[in-house]
Scaffold this active site. Sequence first.
Site, PDB file in Angstrom:
ATOM      1  N   ASP A  80       0.815  -1.263  -0.131  1.00 39.26           N
ATOM      2  CA  ASP A  80       0.175  -0.133   0.135  1.00 39.26           C
ATOM      3  C   ASP A  80       0.891   1.023   0.114  1.00 39.26           C
ATOM      4  O   ASP A  80       2.030   1.095   0.405  1.00 39.26           O
ATOM      5  CB  ASP A  80      -0.948  -0.208   1.335  1.00 39.26           C
ATOM      6  CG  ASP A  80      -0.179   0.243   2.505  1.00 39.26           C
ATOM      7  OD1 ASP A  80       0.919  -0.479   2.820  1.00 39.26           O
ATOM      8  OD2 ASP A  80      -0.811   0.951   3.393  1.00 39.26           O
ATOM      9  N   GLU A 174       0.315  -1.117   5.600  1.00 39.34           N
ATOM     10  CA  GLU A 174       1.237  -0.897   6.489  1.00 39.34           C
ATOM     11  C   GLU A 174       1.311   0.565   6.717  1.00 39.34           C
ATOM     12  O   GLU A 174       1.374   1.134   7.924  1.00 39.34           O
ATOM     13  CB  GLU A 174       2.784  -1.386   5.901  1.00 39.34           C
ATOM     14  CG  GLU A 174       3.704  -1.077   6.780  1.00 39.34           C
ATOM     15  CD  GLU A 174       4.250   0.437   6.761  1.00 39.34           C
ATOM     16  OE1 GLU A 174       5.372   0.657   7.613  1.00 39.34           O
ATOM     17  OE2 GLU A 174       3.984   1.248   5.970  1.00 39.34           O
TER      18      GLU A 174
END
Length: 409
Positions: A80, A174
């Site tokens: 991400d 994350e």
Amino acid sequence: MKQLVERFLSYVSIDTQSNPSAPQCPSTEKQLNLANQLVIELKELKLADVSVDKNGYVMARLPSNVDYDVPAIGFVAHMDTAPDASGENVKPQIIKDYQGETITLGTSGEELNPTQFPDLKNLIGHDLITTDGTTLLGADNKAGIAEILTAIAILQANPEIPHGDICIGFTPDEEIGRGANLFDVEKFNAKWAYTIDGGPVGELEYENFNATSADVICHGVNVHPGTAKGKMINSMNIAAQFQLMMPTDETPEGTEGYEGFYHLKSMESGVAKTELGYIVRDFSREGMAERKAFMQQKVDELNEKLEKGRVELILTDSYFNMREMVEPHPHVIELAKQAMTACDVQPDIKPIRGGTDGARLSFMGLPCPNIFTGGYNFHGIHEFITINGMKQAVDVIVKIAELNALNNK
């Protein structure tokens, strides 16, 4: 190097921005687009145990090529990108043989100026990849993914380089603090691992902030302004009083190194109710306890002044300093330092003024320090990375795998 850059450019073309407001995992469906592409690539590399689960966690394994026992090690990166800037329609620019000039970022009017970004002065002669000034780049952490896969491809193409089992993990979410939440450490099956999620060349990190979220909720009373005298209590005024009680020199913009801070990150306001969202950071557990107590003290003082319990404080721990979990395993750090030195990279050991998946994973039984990617200015439109630095990250990953095998022969 061409293969490395092509991988990276392919990954940043896929929007994988995570969403802190979404409770599911992954927080955005589009992260699975990259996860599924990575599964295809891992299978094309003929790796073992390739999988992606319903939450978007991708895992694979490069089997050992030696006939003796070598501890399995892992390399981890996240898919991400940060919610702080758009990750949609990323248009990278490649600047060949940078010579110290100000770099124009597309037609956005934005630029990378060595005066504002002095790291550029140390990158003369490097090839850079920048944004066009309208999005982030996604080097955090798609560079790490590209570097890991390129290193794996090199190990496969050069069977004379000895290595044990190499475990690979790519995580969602994350950037919103959830990357390790559903990571299956037992399935991953490594003795220790490294996140490839750092910045400039040489970074080696095994300390990070202890992190707490602090929500300050101020309650007021809303009455029509025309008849409000003696009745209205404006929660925004209460919130302003609280913020003025916080230390002005203990903020992100006023601290560095091992200094902690209080950061007012968000505010939702109205007359009847205002919520202040803080993140609180400190490297020691004792320091964090003091910061929590300080905030509670200020809430109590304000409530006493207001004569009513109009202010609430909700504290939620996010993650802890991995140092206490990594230090009992000094060989994990020594191996990384040894590999960097062998690759003519000077190890630069410093604390992470943030967190990584590795912090959570370390507390889940998988010691997991952090290694550089070669990137700069993460989370914003001025993000960039050096191709030279990416290549050095690949070299270090390969060397870690090799030295782990040689050291255990």
